[in-house]
Design an enzyme around this catalytic site. Structure first.
Site, PDB file in Angstrom:
ATOM      1  N   PRO A 145       0.770  -1.245   0.000  1.00 11.64           N
ATOM      2  CA  PRO A 145       0.000   0.000   0.000  1.00 11.64           C
ATOM      3  C   PRO A 145       0.802   1.297   0.000  1.00 11.64           C
ATOM      4  O   PRO A 145       0.845   2.029   0.995  1.00 11.64           O
ATOM      5  CB  PRO A 145      -0.827  -0.139   1.274  1.00 11.64           C
ATOM      6  CG  PRO A 145       0.047  -0.942   2.191  1.00 11.64           C
ATOM      7  CD  PRO A 145       0.739  -1.920   1.295  1.00 11.64           C
ATOM      8  N   CYS A 146       1.401   1.625  -1.138  1.00 12.35           N
ATOM      9  CA  CYS A 146       2.165   2.870  -1.229  1.00 12.35           C
ATOM     10  C   CYS A 146       1.268   4.089  -1.040  1.00 12.35           C
ATOM     11  O   CYS A 146       1.771   5.159  -0.700  1.00 12.35           O
ATOM     12  CB  CYS A 146       2.933   2.935  -2.543  1.00 12.35           C
ATOM     13  SG  CYS A 146       1.946   2.662  -4.012  1.00 12.35           S
TER      14      CYS A 146
END
Length: 188
Positions: A145-146
């Site tokens: 989850p950047c």
């Protein structure tokens, strides 16, 4: 890149970017593309191989559908890390393991947490910028989850320009980190 070829699945999404291209192998998900019809490795690209395993297609599409509907907090799909190596992989794995749904971390704090940068103490800004570049090159967005990596003074960036920032806002709103706006089109 080693191992079996990446096969592609087009996954419907409510994201401002539209459908996702999800690249899978026998080991797991190896890539996610926000523009499956344009990305050179995407499912509509010349030479791309479509995944024809109905069970795998259903599992991947179903998990994303549940996540986007707010019914699932983690996609819980196996990952094939083949497209991330060295410090990049170390930072991405740290993000994946330590920043859960609904939480965020700053670029600088992720640099420290990962241990990938010797110069963090001497030059935290340089390490934070390096993490920003690594997030822009994340082959597994949403799964790794950047979008949960933010600047110390605000939202920060996201690949894809304006539409990318809209995707980041949408995902952070879905996860409850940002409050919904009047034009929020996600799950209630």
């Amino acid at each position: 890149m080693t191992g079996a070829p990446i096969e592609w699945i087009t996954v419907p999404s409510p994201l401002p970017s539209g459908p996702l291209g999800v690249g899978v192998t026998g080991l797991g998900v190896a890539a996610v593309s926000f523009s499956p019809d344009v990305d050179p490795g995407g499912p509509a690209a010349p030479g791309a191989v479509r995944c024809t395993d109905r069970r795998r297609v259903a599992a991947v599409a179903g998990r994303f559908e549940e996540y986007f509907a707010g019914a699932r907090r983690e996609l819980d799909l196996p990952l094939d890390w083949r497209l991330a190596t060295g410090p990049h992989r170390l930072v991405l794995e740290t993000l994946y393991r330590t920043v859960p749904y609904g939480e965020t971390v700053t670029y600088g704090r992720l640099a420290q947490r990962s241990g990938a940068f010797d110069q963090v103490a001497q030059s935290p800004g340089l390490a934070a910028r390096a993490v920003g570049s690594m997030m822009a090159a994340n082959p597994l967005p949403v799964l790794v989850p950047c979008h949960r990596v933010v600047a110390s003074d605000g939202l920060g960036g996201f690949g894809g320009g304006r539409i990318g920032l809209d995707v980041k806002r949408w995902l952070l709103t879905l996860e409850g980190w940002l409050a919904p706006t009047l034009d929020w089109d996600g799950p209630g």
